[in-house]
Each structure stands twice: as C-alpha cells, then as structure tokens.
Design a protein around this motif. Structure first.
Motif, PDB file in Angstrom:
ATOM      1  N   THR A 121       0.871  -1.271   0.255  1.00 22.43           N
ATOM      2  CA  THR A 121       0.036   0.071  -0.065  1.00 22.43           C
ATOM      3  C   THR A 121       0.784   1.263   0.100  1.00 22.43           C
ATOM      4  OG1 THR A 121      -0.065  -0.231   2.512  1.00 22.43           O
ATOM      5  CG2 THR A 121      -2.008  -0.958   1.181  1.00 22.43           C
ATOM      6  N   ALA A 122       2.245   1.179   0.335  1.00 25.95           N
ATOM      7  CA  ALA A 122       3.087   2.292   0.360  1.00 25.95           C
ATOM      8  C   ALA A 122       4.705   1.682   0.154  1.00 25.95           C
ATOM      9  CB  ALA A 122       2.863   3.227   1.227  1.00 25.95           C
ATOM     10  N   LEU A 123       5.318   2.378  -0.388  1.00 29.93           N
ATOM     11  CA  LEU A 123       6.644   2.061  -0.429  1.00 29.93           C
ATOM     12  C   LEU A 123       7.549   3.341  -0.459  1.00 29.93           C
ATOM     13  CD1 LEU A 123       8.346   2.309  -3.539  1.00 29.93           C
ATOM     14  CD2 LEU A 123       6.715   0.039  -3.660  1.00 29.93           C
ATOM     15  N   LEU A 124       8.693   3.237   0.172  1.00 33.32           N
ATOM     16  CA  LEU A 124       9.853   4.407   0.249  1.00 33.32           C
ATOM     17  C   LEU A 124      10.973   4.026  -0.687  1.00 33.32           C
ATOM     18  CD1 LEU A 124      10.849   6.994   1.421  1.00 33.32           C
ATOM     19  CD2 LEU A 124      11.964   5.654   3.128  1.00 33.32           C
ATOM     20  N   LEU A 125      11.045   4.660  -1.782  1.00 31.58           N
ATOM     21  CA  LEU A 125      11.923   4.441  -2.662  1.00 31.58           C
ATOM     22  C   LEU A 125      13.495   5.067  -2.508  1.00 31.58           C
ATOM     23  CD1 LEU A 125      11.978   2.843  -5.669  1.00 31.58           C
ATOM     24  CD2 LEU A 125      11.245   4.926  -6.522  1.00 31.58           C
ATOM     25  N   ARG A 126      14.580   4.510  -2.598  1.00 33.28           N
ATOM     26  CA  ARG A 126      15.793   4.892  -2.211  1.00 33.28           C
ATOM     27  C   ARG A 126      16.053   5.806  -3.662  1.00 33.28           C
ATOM     28  NH1 ARG A 126      19.861   0.833   0.479  1.00 33.28           N
ATOM     29  NH2 ARG A 126      20.781   0.776  -1.715  1.00 33.28           N
ATOM     30  N   PRO A 127      17.189   6.545  -3.654  1.00 29.92           N
ATOM     31  CA  PRO A 127      17.282   7.190  -5.158  1.00 29.92           C
ATOM     32  C   PRO A 127      18.125   6.285  -5.824  1.00 29.92           C
ATOM     33  CG  PRO A 127      18.150   8.723  -3.210  1.00 29.92           C
ATOM     34  CD  PRO A 127      17.629   7.313  -2.637  1.00 29.92           C
ATOM     35  N   ASP A 128      18.554   5.078  -5.517  1.00 31.72           N
ATOM     36  CA  ASP A 128      19.118   4.145  -6.469  1.00 31.72           C
ATOM     37  C   ASP A 128      18.241   3.213  -6.947  1.00 31.72           C
ATOM     38  OD1 ASP A 128      18.794   2.631  -4.046  1.00 31.72           O
ATOM     39  OD2 ASP A 128      20.777   2.012  -3.836  1.00 31.72           O
ATOM     40  N   GLY A 129      17.028   3.179  -6.871  1.00 36.85           N
ATOM     41  CA  GLY A 129      15.857   2.373  -7.140  1.00 36.85           C
ATOM     42  C   GLY A 129      15.437   1.282  -6.585  1.00 36.85           C
ATOM     43  N   TYR A 130      16.171   1.309  -5.077  1.00 40.02           N
ATOM     44  CA  TYR A 130      15.692  -0.091  -4.280  1.00 40.02           C
ATOM     45  C   TYR A 130      14.723   0.566  -3.381  1.00 40.02           C
ATOM     46  CZ  TYR A 130      18.986  -3.057  -6.644  1.00 40.02           C
ATOM     47  OH  TYR A 130      19.847  -3.651  -7.548  1.00 40.02           O
ATOM     48  N   VAL A 131      14.040  -0.466  -2.652  1.00 36.79           N
ATOM     49  CA  VAL A 131      12.720  -0.107  -1.827  1.00 36.79           C
ATOM     50  C   VAL A 131      13.376  -0.270  -0.442  1.00 36.79           C
ATOM     51  CG1 VAL A 131      10.721  -0.835  -0.883  1.00 36.79           C
ATOM     52  CG2 VAL A 131      10.963  -1.202  -3.329  1.00 36.79           C
ATOM     53  N   ALA A 132      13.400   0.872   0.260  1.00 33.39           N
ATOM     54  CA  ALA A 132      14.039   0.999   1.523  1.00 33.39           C
ATOM     55  C   ALA A 132      12.908   0.480   2.627  1.00 33.39           C
ATOM     56  CB  ALA A 132      14.270   2.454   1.720  1.00 33.39           C
ATOM     57  N   TRP A 133      11.638   0.788   2.371  1.00 31.89           N
ATOM     58  CA  TRP A 133      10.372   0.219   3.439  1.00 31.89           C
ATOM     59  C   TRP A 133       9.320   0.167   2.563  1.00 31.89           C
ATOM     60  CZ3 TRP A 133       5.929   2.990   3.653  1.00 31.89           C
ATOM     61  CH2 TRP A 133       5.138   2.498   4.799  1.00 31.89           C
ATOM     62  N   ALA A 134       8.466  -0.719   2.754  1.00 33.68           N
ATOM     63  CA  ALA A 134       7.328  -1.083   1.946  1.00 33.68           C
ATOM     64  C   ALA A 134       6.173  -1.417   3.303  1.00 33.68           C
ATOM     65  CB  ALA A 134       7.477  -2.076   1.032  1.00 33.68           C
ATOM     66  N   SER A 135       4.915  -1.193   2.822  1.00 37.89           N
ATOM     67  CA  SER A 135       4.063  -1.650   3.931  1.00 37.89           C
ATOM     68  C   SER A 135       2.827  -2.467   3.182  1.00 37.89           C
ATOM     69  CB  SER A 135       3.371  -0.502   4.623  1.00 37.89           C
ATOM     70  OG  SER A 135       2.384  -0.667   5.664  1.00 37.89           O
ATOM     71  N   ASP A 136       2.049  -3.172   3.864  1.00 38.71           N
ATOM     72  CA  ASP A 136       0.715  -3.652   3.129  1.00 38.71           C
ATOM     73  C   ASP A 136      -0.370  -3.250   4.056  1.00 38.71           C
ATOM     74  OD1 ASP A 136       1.255  -5.581   5.133  1.00 38.71           O
ATOM     75  OD2 ASP A 136       1.439  -7.112   3.848  1.00 38.71           O
ATOM     76  N   VAL A 137      -0.302  -2.393   5.199  1.00 37.03           N
ATOM     77  CA  VAL A 137      -1.570  -2.195   5.919  1.00 37.03           C
ATOM     78  C   VAL A 137      -2.237  -1.336   5.060  1.00 37.03           C
ATOM     79  CG1 VAL A 137      -0.298  -2.510   8.258  1.00 37.03           C
ATOM     80  CG2 VAL A 137      -0.522  -0.089   7.008  1.00 37.03           C
ATOM     81  N   PRO A 138      -3.647  -1.640   5.171  1.00 41.45           N
ATOM     82  CA  PRO A 138      -4.506  -0.643   4.224  1.00 41.45           C
ATOM     83  C   PRO A 138      -4.568   0.680   4.472  1.00 41.45           C
ATOM     84  CG  PRO A 138      -5.743  -2.552   5.125  1.00 41.45           C
ATOM     85  CD  PRO A 138      -4.597  -2.699   5.755  1.00 41.45           C
ATOM     86  N   ARG A 139      -4.431   1.028   5.993  1.00 40.61           N
ATOM     87  CA  ARG A 139      -4.511   2.368   6.565  1.00 40.61           C
ATOM     88  C   ARG A 139      -3.337   2.325   7.448  1.00 40.61           C
ATOM     89  NH1 ARG A 139      -6.432   5.552   3.489  1.00 40.61           N
ATOM     90  NH2 ARG A 139      -8.326   4.810   2.531  1.00 40.61           N
TER      91      ARG A 139
END
Ligand SMILES: Cc1cc2nc3c(=O)[nH]c(=O)nc-3n(C[C@H](O)[C@H](O)[C@H](O)COP(=O)(O)OP(=O)(O)OC[C@H]3O[C@@H](n4cnc5c(N)ncnc54)[C@H](O)[C@@H]3O)c2cc1C
Length: 498
Positions: free
Chosen positions: A462-480
């Motif tokens: 449901t959301a992800l934090l993208l590092r400048p190099d294109g890799y995912v630093a953080w991701a979540s699947d909570v709806p809210r």
C-alpha cells in the motif's frame, strides 16, 4: 585547488558516479589520465538490471531513442548454454546491444550538462589522507600539482592506482591458459544463413549469431553487430600456442579451424575503422578486500575484475556508481545518517561476489574436454526446468539482490517494480531526478508528501519508500497507516535519509 569529491578515471563507472553526485547536489572533479577518449571498444552490450536503472535516469532513451520501458529479453546464454526466457513470468533479464564507446560518449555528454569538470591528460599519481580529507598528487600537461579533497573515488579500472596506493589487497586468481582472439572480419557470403542471421559452415553445420559456440577444442562467436563495421569474430582456446606479434586474420582463421574443424576464409572488413584486432592471454578474477579505506572508495573494475563472459561488468559497475552516488553526496552535504556510507561496501561487495561466482561457473562450463561436455549435458537437463532458468536469469540480471534494510516486507531491499502512477507517468520517469520518493497506492495519509500510484504491484503493497538508487527502503501492506506502520516509516526515513 579544493573539491568535495575527486573521481580518478573517466571510464563508464567514473562518469556515471559523477552524474549521480551532480544530481544529488555535489559537483565532483574527474581526473582522466588519457588526453582524449579511447577509440578501442570493450563491451558490446549491457546485460541485466542496469538497463532498467538507465531507464530510471532517462539514459536508456538517450541510447535507444525509445521513450517506453525496455522490453525483457526473450532469450540469452549462460556458459554457452541457451536460456529460454520466454516462459518466465516477470522475466528479469534485460539486454541492450550498444558499444561501450557510445555509452561513455552519452555519459560524458550527460556529465557536461550537469556541469561536471573533466580534466583529460591529468593522472592521479599519489595521495595522503587524514580524518579531514585527502591530498592528491596529480600529473597534468603543465606539470605536477596537488588537490585537496574530502573524498577520493578510484574509478581507475582493474589496474587501479587508487587501490594500490590505498593498500587495499586484490586477492583472486590469474590464469594464463586461455588465448582469446577477437577481430572485425568479413565472412564469405556463401556461409551466411539469411534465416538465422548466423553462419552455415560446410563440414561443420549451423552457428547461430551472438551465441558462444563451444566445441571440445574451444569457443567460437559470430556477432554481426547492427550498425557495426563488419561482424565481430571471436575464438577462445585453452593451452594453445600464442603466435608472436599482433593478431592477424590468418591467425584468427587458423584458430577458428582448430576450434570448429572447418575452414572460414576471413577477409578484411569493409568500411572505415577502427577495426578491432585484439588478443588477450589469460585473465584475472579478483575482488578488492575492501571497497573503502577512510576517505578513499573504489567503484567498478577498480574494485572487481572477472571474465567478460555473460557481460556482467557494467551491470555491476554502473550499479556500484548509483549505489554510492547518493550516499557519498549525503555525507558531503552533512545530511547522511550514521553508517550510511558504510552500506556501500556491505551492499555492493556481496553483489560482486555473486558475479565472480557466476563468471567462474560459466568459465568452467565453456572449457574444453569431454568431462565438461558431460557437465554441460547435465546442466542443459537442469535448464529444462523453468525454475532453474529463473534462478539463472535472476543471478545474471542481479534481480536476486536483496539489501538488508531491516524491514519485513517482500519488496523491502529489492529493486522497485515498475509502477504506473496516477498522473499517467511511469515510476521510471519520476526517478530521473535521483531523489527518494514515497509512493502511496491508497491515497491514504502517511503524513509525508507522497506520489500517488495505481495499485498494480504483484506483491500486496500500500506504500513504499524508494531510495535514490531504485531500491525499496521500506514497504507496507497495511490498508490504512496506524501508529506502528507510521513509526516504521519514520525509522526508515531516518535510517536512509536522515
Ligand atoms: C574484452 C572485454 C569485453 C567486455 N565486454 C563487456 C560486455 O559485453 N558487457 C559488460 O557489461 N562489460 C564488458 N566488459 C567489462 C567492461 O568493459 C568494464 O567492466 C568497464 O570498462 C569498467 O569500467 P570502469 O569505468 O570501472 O573502468 P575503465 O573502463 O577501465 O576506465 C578506467 C579509466 O581510468 C583511467 N585511469 C586509470 N588510471 C588513472 C589514473 N591514475 N588517473 C586518472 N585516470 C586514470 C583510464 O584511462 C580509464 O579511462 C568487457 C571487458 C573487456 C576487457
């Protein structure tokens, strides 16, 4: 003279790093020993994740003229064994056939747009460092001079002076039993197979194009490069006799005859050169013990060398540069969280170890001899299982890289999937600025400015934090977002972005 970062070497990896530092707000100085760009081409193509990485900086479009996403490759080779990639879901292997000289020219143009200063004919000859910075000794056209800098990056190739002066060991193996011969040469028209685009040789049989073709006596490659001056012909032999002097077409013909057991009367190539006439004896597989010594860092071939088989060099080196650029820039700007710069080595050295493993395995699979023929037969059976093909494709592309980002989500630490954004753009267009992004699939309120994306990831997210190099630093699947998920996002922002 004072510079924040000096890069020794204007090869592809030094130029890429210079562009990345500039995107992140730090203007580096590049020193290049050669007075002008080399005319000798090395790589003929890019293999793997690097193609998507170039797309995420708008550089794929510059090389190809295509605005859309790069298409994955329907097939490739591993150790001269064909890989059928057409049946893979989400095929990770991307190929781009483009000469290294063109990649370097494009990167140099991009660096100039970003106001990077490149000093040609200036060679790094020595340095000393302390906790504040590095003092460089440089030999330039007007004589020796010194530069004070905060960081020195050695992008000065396999024989890296930076690595040697820093006292960083380069353990590995050097072999001397192979002779690789490569030349542009004309092939008699009667041998060309218009259907396959390869050759059909009387007394031997068909030879598909662009494939390593192994016999029990050696290796043969026929590569009719598009737009090239003449096909590129390569042979590799083991424990052969080296003819004295530079490579000749007669020597190449004799080598092909030994490998294939059939004769091909190569002729001189048509058109303007430079025509490659290259003979390489033996090879090195070596990995720098450390990628960093205080204020001195290594990227690309300065940090790792290996066989060119499978074309992994620039996939590794250019992604080193993109991994290092934003971290080093944050350090120079004083915004880097503690330990960020150390993650360059902890993330990229294992990636290099995997390339060393893969290229050693491929070198074993192409060697001559009947035992190797047996090994290949077994390997070919294993490649009948698409799960094994997937594994090899992940290895060759680097799609199996998962950095330790300390977050328990299947996308965390991985290359971010291509996503369609709510405004109709692709994620790859958003990332051209080299900045981090929070991508929100829900329209929900995460408490930070976010880019809205259409739900479409194969993995629940449901959301992800993208590092400048294109890799995912953080991701979540909570709806809210709840208190726990907000805290974990905040921790990820602090960990990577300060
Ligand atoms: C035959 C061959 C085929 C290859 N094919 C492929 C392929 O198909 N695909 C692929 O991805 N890779 C391929 N590679 C690997 C690829 O070419 C290298 O990985 C790549 O060139 C490394 O780039 P680099 O910028 O790290 O180093 P380099 O390209 O070696 O550049 C280093 C630069 O530093 C400069 N320099 C050196 N010392 C100093 C100094 N003291 N001061 C200042 N400047 C200095 C040099 O002049 C040079 O310009 C191949 C390599 C070879 C040899």
């Amino acid at each position: 003279m004072i510079a924040d970062v000096v890069i020794a070497g204007a090869g592809p990896n030094g130029l890429m790093l210079a562009c990345e530092l500039s995107l992140a707000g730090v203007r580096p100085l590049v020193l290049e020993r050669l007075p002008e760009r080399t005319r000798e081409n090395r790589a003929n193509g890019l293999v793997g994740q690097v193609v998507r990485m170039l797309d995420r900086r708008g550089l794929y479009e510059r090389l190809t003229g295509n605005q859309g996403p790069p298409p994955p490759a329907p097939g490739f080779v591993f150790g001269a064994l064909p890989l059928d990639l057409s049946a893979l879901d989400d095929n990770p292997l991307y190929l781009l056939q483009v000469p290294q000289l063109r990649i370097e020219r494009m990167l140099e143009e991009r660096a100039a747009e970003l106001h990077v200063e490149i000093r040609r004919g200036h060679e790094l000859t020595g340095f000393t460092q302390d906790s504040e910075g590095v003092t460089l000794q440089v030999g330039g056209p007007a004589g020796p001079y010194t530069i004070e800098t905060r960081y020195l990056v050695g992008a000065d190739g396999g024989h890296s002076v930076t690595r040697k002066l820093a006292g960083i060991a380069f353990p590995g193996v050097t072999t001397d039993e192979t002779i690789a011969r490569t030349a542009h040469a004309a092939v008699p028209a009667g041998l060309l197979d218009p259907v396959s685009g390869g050759l059909d040789i009387p007394g031997y049989g068909p030879i598909p194009p662009f494939m390593h073709h192994r016999t029990e006596r050696g290796l043969f490659v026929y590569a009719p490069l598009p737009g090239g001056p003449a096909p590129l012909i390569s042979t590799m032999e083991w424990n052969g006799q080296d003819a004295e002097g530079p490579l000749t077409l007669a020597e190449l013909r004799a080598s092909a005859r030994r490998v294939l057991g059939a004769d091909i009367a190569f002729g001189p190539p048509d058109g303007q050169g430079p025509h490659l006439m290259r003979k390489l004896n033996g090879g090195n597989t070596r990995l720098a013990e450390r990628f960093r010594d205080g204020r001195v860092l290594l990227v690309g071939d300065a940090a790792h060398v290996h066989s060119a088989i499978g074309g992994p060099g620039l996939n590794l080196g250019l992604q080193d540069a993109v991994n290092l650029g934003w971290k080093l820039a944050a350090d120079v700007r004083g915004t880097a969280p503690a330990g960020l710069l150390d993650t360059y080595e902890s993330e990229r050295r294992p990636a290099a170890e995997r390339v060393v493993m893969s290229s050693r395995a491929q070198s074993a699979l192409i060697a001559p001899g009947s035992e190797v023929t047996g090994l290949r037969a077994l390997f070919a059976e294993l490649l009948g299982d698409p799960r094994n093909v997937r594994r090899i494709a992940d290895l060759m592309s680097g799609a199996d890289i998962r950095y330790d980002v300390g977050v328990d989500h299947p996308l965390a630490g991985r290359w971010a999937p291509d996503l369609d954004l709510k405004d109709g753009a692709r994620l790859a267009e958003l990332t051209r600025d080299g900045r981090p992004h929070l991508v929100d699939f829900t329209g929900g309120d995460w408490g930070y400015p976010a880019t809205a994306a259409l739900p479409g990831s194969a993995v629940p997210c449901t959301a992800l934090l993208l590092r400048p190099d294109g890799y995912v630093a953080w991701a979540s699947d909570v709806p809210r977002p709840d208190a726990e998920s907000r805290a974990s996002l905040r921790a990820a922002i602090q960990r990577w972005l300060g």
